[in-house]
Enzyme design. Structure first.
Site, PDB file in Angstrom:
ATOM      1  N   GLU A 193     -68.126  40.258 -32.479  1.00 28.00           N
ATOM      2  CA  GLU A 193     -68.655  39.444 -33.669  1.00 28.00           C
ATOM      3  C   GLU A 193     -68.318  37.897 -33.658  1.00 28.00           C
ATOM      4  OE1 GLU A 193     -68.267  40.732 -37.877  1.00 28.00           O
ATOM      5  OE2 GLU A 193     -68.613  42.647 -37.243  1.00 28.00           O
ATOM      6  N   GLU A 219     -63.268  46.635 -37.675  1.00 33.60           N
ATOM      7  CA  GLU A 219     -62.304  46.071 -38.341  1.00 33.60           C
ATOM      8  C   GLU A 219     -61.437  47.067 -39.194  1.00 33.60           C
ATOM      9  OE1 GLU A 219     -63.834  42.475 -40.270  1.00 33.60           O
ATOM     10  OE2 GLU A 219     -64.489  41.586 -38.294  1.00 33.60           O
TER      11      GLU A 219
END
Length: 464
Positions: free
Chosen positions: A365, A166
């Site tokens: 995720e 991220e």
């Protein structure tokens, strides 16, 4: 209905070194930005709980990996902490860290759990932050050296590598919105950090491919949040396009296509925020695209056209170009404050199929944090988290549909294997398949979702 997934599908979960290992000040590890920030401003952390112990994986990794096998994992992603492996950011490699990560990797392989290794999970070594963090070209080169060191040390056994988790988050949280250290609010500095992060990623990809690791793949983990317009009005559509450019395509396009979107560059130029760059660096980004993409998905982004102009003296923010929109009657996870919108996982997959050459990807995720899970404990002491099972199923149904329609998805990793510390919420919201009892020597207990996950993996799907 039966939902079957492709052969050799990756079933597992994801975590990170700083959120699970603990042992923050032992065996040569030096502070990251999180350790430093907690030292100087503990009140900025939920309940004043810092990153010192997290889930104690450093000491209990053998037990944890056995539990991974017990809960059906054939793969697991974690991260190598730069501040543990090369404590000063550059220079000497820490032999105790090499020994630890070797033991973890070997234990995973002995239990038929494929290691997926990430190199950076928001955890800048403090020594590197003092040198400017990713605003500094020197730190970019130091990261590339760290990456190469990891590939050389562990690439004989780790075949799946990821440069960043991220990467937009440190840009947003650290340089725009004052949510993470170094607590900067400056759009131009944020664009420099984003650009240099992309360059650091590309340099790591270059180092990896130069080593020609057999069967090796390198990628990046991006949190993709589809931007849905409030309506089909052109003004709302434009707002959604801008949000998508800034929060998704800013990293997705350069890592898959080697180029930044031209209309994003124009927005940055209009606001006098272009980063310092060289043509040589742009060529490195162009020529070093990823082999595989990890997609983190939690919630959608809903936007609408601006209703009021920003104050002329306010520091420029992306939200000066659009407003966030709360859709009426949206389904929510009240503990996290996030909308639950399962269909978005399908929309992401189809977008990758149609607009990104159907790049190989996996869900790296997806998960549901719940507060106060102990109220769901049954007479045998197990947490009956049927809500987590339902959450996973409802997302997998949409992922299955995308795969049936030709999307090139190779796996699903839940966040996370066991309850862990988080940046903003400490241990308030629990995400794990396995409970961690912080008051009882970090005792592990498999939840109902963990037992179900084993069935999911063994059957390579589920019936519903």
């Amino acid at each position: 209905m039966t939902y079957k997934f492709p052969e050799n599908f990756w079933w597992g979960s994801a975590a990170s070194g700083p959120q699970t290992e603990g042992a923050a000040d032992v065996d040569g590890r030096k502070p990251s930005i999180w350790d430093h920030w907690y030292d100087i401003e503990p009140g900025r952390f939920f309940n004043d709980v810092g990153p010192t112990n997290t889930s104690n994986f450093y000491y209990q990794y053998k037990e944890d990996i056995a539990l991974m096998k017990q809960t059906g994992h054939n793969s697991f992603r974690t991260s190598i902490q730069w501040s543990r492996l090369i404590p000063d950011g550059i220079g000497e490699v820490n032999p105790k860290a090499v020994d630890f990560y070797n033991r973890v990797i070997d234990e995973m392989l002995a239990n038929n759990v494929e290691p997926f290794m990430n190199l950076y999970h928001f955890d800048m070594p403090m020594s590197m932050q003092e040198n400017g963090g990713f605003e500094s070209r020197e730190v970019v080169d130091a990261y590339a050296t760290f990456a190469k060191t990891c590939f050389e040390l562990f690439g004989d056994r780790v075949k799946h590598w990821f440069t960043f988790n991220e990467p937009i988050v440190p840009v947003e949280a650290g340089y725009l919105y004052d949510m993470h250290y170094p607590n900067v609010v400056d759009f131009k500095r944020a664009t420099q950090v984003a650009y240099h992060t992309t360059l650091a990623h590309a340099l790591a990809v270059k180092e990896f491919h130069a080593l020609e690791i057999p069967e090796g793949q390198i990628g990046i983990i991006l949190n993709l949040t589809p931007s849905y317009p409030r309506s089909q009005n052109p003004a709302d559509l434009k707002a959604a396009h801008i949000a998508d450019l800034i929060f998704n395509r800013s990293f997705l396009d350069p890592v898959t296509k080697g180029e930044f979107p031209a209309d994003l560059v124009e927005i940055i130029r209009e606001h006098d925020a272009l980063p310092e760059y060289t043509e040589e660096d742009l060529a490195i980004i162009k020529n070093n695209i990823i082999d595989i993409l990890g997609v983190n998905y939690y919630q959608p982004r809903r936007v609408k056209a601006k209703e009021y102009a920003a104050h002329p003296d306010a520091p420029f923010m992306p939200e000066h170009l659009f407003d966030n929109y709360e859709m009426p009657y949206r389904k929510m996870n009240p503990y996290r404050g996030w909308e639950i919108f399962e269909r978005a996982i399908y929309d992401i997959a189809i977008n990758l199929r149609d607009n990104y050459d159907n790049i190989p990807f996996f869900i790296s995720e997806n998960g549901m944090g719940v507060e106060g899970e102990s109220r769901y404990r049954n007479a045998d002491g197990m947490i009956e988290d049927t809500y987590r099972i339902d959450f996973i199923k409802s997302h997998l149904k949409w992922l299955h549909k995308a795969i049936e329609e030709g999307s090139n998805c190779h796996g699903y990793h839940l966040w996370t294997f066991m309850d862990c510390w988080s940046w903003a919420n400490a241990y308030k919201n629990r995400y794990g398949l396995v409970e961690v009892d912080l008051d009882n020597d970090f005792k592990r207990t498999v939840k109902a979702s963990g037992h179900w996950y084993k069935e999911l993996s063994e059957n390579n799907g589920f019936e519903d």
